[in-house]
Design an enzyme around this catalytic site. Sequence first.
Site, PDB file in Angstrom:
ATOM      1  N   ASP A  60      63.564  -7.743  28.603  1.00  0.00           N
ATOM      2  CA  ASP A  60      63.381  -7.810  30.134  1.00  0.00           C
ATOM      3  C   ASP A  60      64.404  -7.675  31.141  1.00  0.00           C
ATOM      4  O   ASP A  60      65.544  -8.343  30.856  1.00  0.00           O
ATOM      5  CB  ASP A  60      62.366  -9.008  30.321  1.00  0.00           C
ATOM      6  CG  ASP A  60      61.269  -8.946  29.367  1.00  0.00           C
ATOM      7  OD1 ASP A  60      61.146  -8.652  28.519  1.00  0.00           O
ATOM      8  OD2 ASP A  60      60.251  -9.792  29.688  1.00  0.00           O
ATOM      9  N   ASP A  98      59.059  -5.038  32.117  1.00  0.00           N
ATOM     10  CA  ASP A  98      59.590  -6.024  33.124  1.00  0.00           C
ATOM     11  C   ASP A  98      60.949  -5.682  33.749  1.00  0.00           C
ATOM     12  O   ASP A  98      61.920  -6.467  33.559  1.00  0.00           O
ATOM     13  CB  ASP A  98      59.633  -7.506  32.521  1.00  0.00           C
ATOM     14  CG  ASP A  98      58.099  -8.163  32.342  1.00  0.00           C
ATOM     15  OD1 ASP A  98      57.290  -7.438  32.911  1.00  0.00           O
ATOM     16  OD2 ASP A  98      57.909  -9.252  32.283  1.00  0.00           O
ATOM     17  N   ASN A 133      54.060  -6.681  31.813  1.00  0.00           N
ATOM     18  CA  ASN A 133      52.998  -7.390  32.563  1.00  0.00           C
ATOM     19  C   ASN A 133      53.405  -7.117  34.188  1.00  0.00           C
ATOM     20  O   ASN A 133      52.548  -6.919  34.909  1.00  0.00           O
ATOM     21  CB  ASN A 133      52.778  -8.721  32.272  1.00  0.00           C
ATOM     22  CG  ASN A 133      53.827  -9.574  32.471  1.00  0.00           C
ATOM     23  OD1 ASN A 133      54.992  -9.233  31.868  1.00  0.00           O
ATOM     24  ND2 ASN A 133      53.686 -10.806  33.151  1.00  0.00           N
ATOM     25  N   HIS A 134      54.543  -7.229  34.497  1.00  0.00           N
ATOM     26  CA  HIS A 134      55.237  -7.147  35.850  1.00  0.00           C
ATOM     27  C   HIS A 134      54.990  -5.756  36.451  1.00  0.00           C
ATOM     28  O   HIS A 134      54.883  -5.554  37.819  1.00  0.00           O
ATOM     29  CB  HIS A 134      56.608  -7.533  36.195  1.00  0.00           C
ATOM     30  CG  HIS A 134      56.516  -9.300  36.051  1.00  0.00           C
ATOM     31  ND1 HIS A 134      56.416  -9.924  37.154  1.00  0.00           N
ATOM     32  CD2 HIS A 134      56.664 -10.138  34.889  1.00  0.00           C
ATOM     33  CE1 HIS A 134      56.299 -11.238  36.708  1.00  0.00           C
ATOM     34  NE2 HIS A 134      56.701 -11.351  35.406  1.00  0.00           N
TER      35      HIS A 134
END
Length: 388
Positions: A60, A98, A133-134
């Site tokens: 990330d 991410d 998910n972001h």
Amino acid sequence: MAKLSLNWSAFPPPYQPPRLTQASPCSTLSIAKASKPIVVCGNPPTFVSAPGRRIVAVGDLHGDLAQARCALEMAGVLSSTGQNLWTGGDTVLVQLGDILDRGEDEIAILSLLRSLDIQAKASGGAVFQVNGNHETMNVEGDFRYVDSGAFDECTDFLEYLDDYGGNWEEAFLGWVGVSEKWKEDRKMSQNYWGPWNLVKKQKGVIARSILLRPGGRLACELARHAVVLKIDDWVFCHGGLLPHHGKNVAYGIERMNREVSHWMRGLTENDNDRPIPFIATRGYDSVVWNRLYSRDVSDFADYQNNQIYSLLEETLQAVGAKAMVVGHTPQTVGVNCKYDCSIWRIDVGMSSGVLNSRPEVLEIRDNTARVIRSKRDRFNERQVVDYT
């Protein structure tokens, strides 16, 4: 720097690429004199054959361009001169998602990775990304974790795009080279706004919505990437793949990748109904949210760890893989592996918006994985796990 007001009426309607309904056949990605070709199957890429390649995985990044550069330089794929040059030869780089939220240089990082991909292909390598998910949250319009500077970057980038007459490719690829100057110019003029900061923030929200709504140009850029990617014997995803996600089990990862890509592009069978792909992007056990493999094993009793290991083995067997690499959950001890090193957890929270920790990357050569914690470690054979 261009004017601070945006010519919203001049911005084109949402980009609509050709409708995608079937999985694409395999294609040869690159051929170098000393290498066998990289073969990619699926659209977005899902199954990749990269014979003889060194694979480097980066976790990330969360909008921190400086830390992203540090990690890529450490991995030996980015020049240290600031010229954004690929130095990895025929290496395959995988970024685990991410990139968005918690930092202010999101589009610049995306621009850098796309530029590096073009350069890598010319050398027989490649750059792949998987969405986290972001990324899916932002396409949904969930901006809770957006840094104020990232809203400003969206505003700046739309103005920059307008300067290029809406030429997305040219503007997007060039952004990483000019974003710092735009940011400096913007911060120099912050005092000008004074009490009008609310107006500035509203402009940023509007700009981000235009770019990241399903069918928006940045959402379509994200749609180029999978949520699950298999390269040779390794599976890469943000949160974690479970048996009901896998190939020929209950759903199928190529179908899942295609559905997420369609949703991000704003393409569905019925244009008035654009459902969010739940199995990939929603719920605690979805591919981008799953933390089952990333939590500290001390959080579980022995029988629970045995159950998790069994699920992991079942998943890997279903997709024909030996190991999985995930991000999503910051590892305070650094990059590490568990369950007989069949799962590697590589999110170290390197972004200043998370833990601001020292960057680390995972290197895979000939099914042998090791952690790189400094430029010196590229030439050091410590921390080796051999799968052969």
